[in-house]
Write a protein that holds these residues in place. Structure first.
Motif, PDB file in Angstrom:
ATOM      1  N   UNK A  57       0.820  -1.212   0.000  1.00 22.31           N
ATOM      2  CA  UNK A  57       0.000   0.000   0.000  1.00 22.31           C
ATOM      3  C   UNK A  57       0.852   1.260   0.000  1.00 22.31           C
ATOM      4  N   UNK A  58       0.330   2.294  -0.643  1.00 23.83           N
ATOM      5  CA  UNK A  58       0.907   3.624  -0.573  1.00 23.83           C
ATOM      6  C   UNK A  58       0.286   4.370   0.603  1.00 23.83           C
ATOM      7  N   UNK A  59       0.859   5.521   0.913  1.00 14.69           N
ATOM      8  CA  UNK A  59       0.307   6.326   2.001  1.00 14.69           C
ATOM      9  C   UNK A  59      -1.188   6.569   1.810  1.00 14.69           C
ATOM     10  N   UNK A  60      -1.578   6.977   0.597  1.00 17.38           N
ATOM     11  CA  UNK A  60      -2.990   7.309   0.365  1.00 17.38           C
ATOM     12  C   UNK A  60      -3.894   6.102   0.587  1.00 17.38           C
ATOM     13  N   UNK A  61      -3.400   4.902   0.266  1.00 21.34           N
ATOM     14  CA  UNK A  61      -4.177   3.685   0.507  1.00 21.34           C
ATOM     15  C   UNK A  61      -4.377   3.459   2.009  1.00 21.34           C
ATOM     16  N   UNK A  62      -3.301   3.658   2.768  1.00 21.09           N
ATOM     17  CA  UNK A  62      -3.380   3.427   4.212  1.00 21.09           C
ATOM     18  C   UNK A  62      -4.274   4.449   4.895  1.00 21.09           C
ATOM     19  N   UNK A  63      -4.286   5.677   4.379  1.00 16.95           N
ATOM     20  CA  UNK A  63      -5.133   6.702   4.982  1.00 16.95           C
ATOM     21  C   UNK A  63      -6.613   6.380   4.827  1.00 16.95           C
ATOM     22  N   UNK A  64      -6.943   5.561   3.832  1.00 19.88           N
ATOM     23  CA  UNK A  64      -8.343   5.157   3.645  1.00 19.88           C
ATOM     24  C   UNK A  64      -8.723   3.979   4.532  1.00 19.88           C
ATOM     25  N   UNK A  65      -7.749   3.304   5.111  1.00 22.40           N
ATOM     26  CA  UNK A  65      -8.042   2.132   5.939  1.00 22.40           C
ATOM     27  C   UNK A  65      -8.728   2.552   7.241  1.00 22.40           C
ATOM     28  N   UNK A  66      -9.709   1.785   7.627  1.00 27.64           N
ATOM     29  CA  UNK A  66     -10.387   2.002   8.902  1.00 27.64           C
ATOM     30  C   UNK A  66     -10.201   0.760   9.775  1.00 27.64           C
TER      31      UNK A  66
END
Length: 204
Positions: A57-66
């Motif tokens: 995952x990229x940063x933006x992917x991880x920021x979407x994780x809940x």
């Protein structure tokens, strides 16, 4: 992928760290995160590195994780990858699951200080920050800029501690991430510069 000049004399994309160095970073952070009295920022960064190692995952992917995307009973996490948010379910390595459990305890403590609805974002800020004279409390969803700043703090501290004994770590997290993803199945292409890290601002 071709290597080109970015106009500043630097070659882009910048070279990745070696797989061995990437694994050393993971082991170092995982060990630090599980020590008594570990700083919340260290635990969070270990989670970021562990998830990237397991999912690409990229940063933006991880920021979407809940927290709802995480299932530690089965050892899996669901990540929405890329601009098109392609959903993929990933198996978590044991070490990643261990630091995630530690982070969830830290996260619970951070959220306990908040008023109102508890954020569902997996990654939260761990410091009180300031924005134009206004104090922003810890326990809120972190920004991409906050992740950039957190990684750079770790890099500067680690490079100073191991100067002359290990090659310096790069300040761009992408150079670590690609050490794990180049040998994996390609993720959805990013055409809007997602792989490039944003500038630093508040939200750490």
């Amino acid at each position: 992928m071709s290597v080109t000049d970015d106009g500043t004399g630097s070659r882009y994309p910048r070279p990745t760290v070696s797989p061995e160095e990437a694994e050393w970073v993971w082991r170092l952070l995982a060990d630090e995160a599980m020590r008594d009295g570990a700083k919340p920022e260290t635990v969070r960064l270990a989670v970021v590195v562990g998830l990237v190692r397991d999912t690409g995952a990229r940063y933006s992917d991880l920021l979407r994780c809940t927290v709802d995307d995480l299932d530690l009973r089965t050892g899996r996490v669901e990540v929405a990858h890329g601009k098109h948010r392609t959903l993929r379910r990933h198996d978590l390595r044991d070490g990643t699951a261990v630091v995630l459990r530690r982070w969830l305890r830290v996260r619970e403590q951070l959220c306990a200080e908040l008023e109102g609805t508890t954020p569902r974002a997996l990654l939260l800020t761990v410091h009180h920050t300031h924005d134009n004279g206004v104090t922003v409390v810890a326990g809120l969803p972190i920004t991409a800029q906050g992740l950039v700043l957190s990684w750079r703090r770790f890099v500067h501290r680690t490079n100073a501690a191991h100067a002359g004994r290990r090659p310096p770590l790069p300040t761009r997290f992408e150079q670590l991430r690609r050490a794990w993803t180049t040998a994996q199945r390609p993720l959805p292409a990013e055409r809007d510069g997602d792989a490039a890290e944003p500038g630093i601002s508040r939200g750490a």
